[in-house]
Design a protein around this motif. Structure first.
Motif, short mmCIF file in Angstrom:
data_model
loop_
_atom_site.label_atom_id
_atom_site.label_comp_id
_atom_site.label_asym_id
_atom_site.label_seq_id
_atom_site.Cartn_x
_atom_site.Cartn_y
_atom_site.Cartn_z
N ASP A 71 0.81 -1.29 -0.18
CA ASP A 71 0.02 0.01 0.02
C ASP A 71 0.79 1.04 0.27
O ASP A 71 0.25 2.45 0.05
N SER A 119 -4.73 1.89 -1.37
CA SER A 119 -5.33 0.75 -1.25
C SER A 119 -6.61 0.88 -2.09
O SER A 119 -7.55 1.49 -1.55
N HIS A 177 -3.43 0.03 -4.55
CA HIS A 177 -2.08 0.70 -5.00
C HIS A 177 -2.20 1.47 -6.33
O HIS A 177 -1.74 2.67 -6.29
#
Length: 128
Positions: free
Chosen positions: A46, A98, A100
């Motif tokens: 992330d 998130s 990514h």
């Protein structure tokens, strides 16, 4: 997504948006307005880090002024960090996404934040 897959994703995005990348094992480099930028891939899926490294070399005798300018510049920027190393200054933006791939939505803003931080640093340094 592995580090290698993230590097490929960064390189594809940069290519599609007119930033020809140089691809390395865990990073992608690209040029923008005369500067060389780096995007790093880390094990934290992330985590996103982009750096404009070594934009301001300095002599040891200038260190105190450079550090003060960096601290003051950080106070006027969003998301960007001005970092003083041994004899050079870099600026970085570090964020969590998130998924990514969310970096794509704010990439231009991230570049703007990096550029603003450089300008703020240079303005602070000139004012001393």
């Amino acid at each position: 997504m592995s580090n290698a897959e993230r590097v490929v994703m960064y390189a594809q995005y940069l290519t599609e948006n007119g930033f020809p990348p140089e691809v390395y094992q865990d990073e992608v480099r690209f040029k923008f307005e005369g500067g060389l930028y780096q995007i790093f891939a880390f094990d934290d899926q992330d985590y996103f880090r982009i750096v404009y490294p070594n934009f301001h070399p300095f002599r040891a005798s200038e260190r105190e002024k450079v550090e003060i300018a960096a601290i003051n510049a950080i106070g006027s920027t969003k998301a960007a960090k001005v970092v003083v190393y041994e004899d050079n200054v870099s600026v970085a933006v570090e964020l969590f996404f998130s998924p990514h791939a969310g970096f794509r939505d704010v990439f231009r803003r991230i570049i703007g934040a990096l550029q603003y931080a450089v300008q703020a640093f240079e303005k602070e340094l000139a004012a001393q």
